[in-house]
Scaffold this active site. Sequence first.
Site, PDB file in Angstrom:
ATOM      1  CB  THR A  75      24.083 112.656  -2.008  1.00 14.81           C
ATOM      2  OG1 THR A  75      23.488 112.042  -3.152  1.00 14.81           O
ATOM      3  CG2 THR A  75      25.415 113.264  -2.385  1.00 14.81           C
ATOM      4  CB  CYS A 327      24.422 112.712 -22.077  1.00 18.27           C
ATOM      5  SG  CYS A 327      24.708 113.581 -23.595  1.00 18.27           S
TER       6      CYS A 327
HETATM    7  N1  PLP Z   1      23.483 105.835  -3.773  1.00 18.08           N
HETATM    8  C1  PLP Z   1      22.825 105.079  -4.678  1.00 18.08           C
HETATM    9  C2  PLP Z   1      23.215 103.659  -4.859  1.00 18.08           C
HETATM   10  C3  PLP Z   1      21.791 105.634  -5.428  1.00 18.08           C
HETATM   11  O1  PLP Z   1      21.150 104.872  -6.324  1.00 18.08           O
HETATM   12  C4  PLP Z   1      21.456 106.992  -5.217  1.00 18.08           C
HETATM   13  C5  PLP Z   1      20.394 107.631  -6.025  1.00 18.08           C
HETATM   14  O2  PLP Z   1      20.179 107.283  -7.167  1.00 18.08           O
HETATM   15  C6  PLP Z   1      22.158 107.718  -4.251  1.00 18.08           C
HETATM   16  C7  PLP Z   1      23.171 107.117  -3.552  1.00 18.08           C
HETATM   17  C8  PLP Z   1      21.848 109.154  -3.962  1.00 18.08           C
HETATM   18  O3  PLP Z   1      20.691 109.248  -3.180  1.00 18.08           O
HETATM   19  P1  PLP Z   1      19.930 110.672  -3.062  1.00 18.08           P
HETATM   20  O4  PLP Z   1      19.249 110.884  -4.364  1.00 18.08           O
HETATM   21  O5  PLP Z   1      18.967 110.493  -1.938  1.00 18.08           O
HETATM   22  O6  PLP Z   1      20.968 111.670  -2.751  1.00 18.08           O
END
Ligand code: PLP
Length: 390
Positions: A75, A327
């Site tokens: 993220t 949800c």
């Molecule tokens: N992008 C995608 C495609 C993801 O699947 C995820 C997590 O599920 C993220 C970003 C976020 O990653 P993080 O959990 O390391 O912040």
Amino acid sequence: MAENKVIYFDNNATTRIAPEVFEAMTPYLTEYYGNPSSIHHFGGQVMEKVDEAKASLAALLGADPANVIFTSCGTESDNAAIFSALLNCPKRKKIVVSKVEHPAVLSLAKELERRGCKVSQIPVDSNGVLDMNAARELIDDETAIVSVMWANNETGNIQDVELLAEIAHKNGALFHTDAVQAVGKIPINLKNSAIDMLSLSGHKLHGPKGIGALYVKRGVRFRPYIIGGHQENGRRAGTENVASIIGLGKAAELALNNIEKENTFVASLRDKLEKTILETIPRVRVNGDIAHRLPNTTNISFEYIEGESILMLLDMFGICASSGSACTTGSLEPSHVLRAMGIPYTCAHGAIRFSFSRYNTMEEVDFVLEKLPPVIARLREISPYWEENK
Ligand code: PLP
């Protein structure tokens, strides 16, 4: 199979730490606690290990280690990439994303829209494949950055990111890809790639949680998202999360050695589960672009029942999977990904994602195949929609 065992088919949510990763990390939580920025040798030796980990991660990406920045998660990497592009090019206020992005990009895009940016979302077809003609129309000379994921977390769909990068560049925009689900699962080589920035996350490839990285192509100006000390050559401040960085380096090394296994063994588990479900359970469908998806992912809709109910009953047997619904405020909305694909509500509500890893076994697949059909039958027996539509 022992009934109290956990069968973890939710590897797109997170993965278990590889034992080798744990082993590599431990000394850096206990014995070698020096600060990598210190002048003394106790810190310096830690910095050497951080550099080695970066080299391992860069090797998995086919990139130069100098172009990799450690972050706290996928993220943060996504946020850092998009903010950097906007700061670099203040005259361009538009960002283009796809309708099926992870919230790490989609929610950020919505927030940026509230702050005055223009956001365009590229649609997908019923298989979740990006509409490239729409992409060509939406990406223009107002666009600062195009951000489209390499592989989708719900369906496993793999998008043509190189083509998108080309379209972005023709319009003078940067191209970023959220490769959180792709890295470690499919081969990636950024050596001659047009991609400007790429995000990844440690916990999706058997590394620890709370560590990620951002690749920034040489020559692309990067404006730091977290400002403070001089770490990462001034590109990401904050004392390095040393043990997790070393864990991510080890995970990358293992992934590089396991990609072939991932593509054959893991796909064989997925294919056996998927094929048998399609053959033995009526009114099911696989969501996504079957020919172009991650080897470890299947997204299956069981018509006329709720995904959450399936998950709860599977959970009683220790089986962990995931549903495509989120949800929200008490009402169960089908996932934005399946909605963007135009999947009918009766299918989207009953969508289950099974995602595998190299630690799963065929015995586990057989166990799920034994438990799942009666679960579906039981839920359909009490579903008014099934009675009306079967
Ligand atoms: N992008 C995608 C495609 C993801 O699947 C995820 C997590 O599920 C993220 C970003 C976020 O990653 P993080 O959990 O390391 O912040």
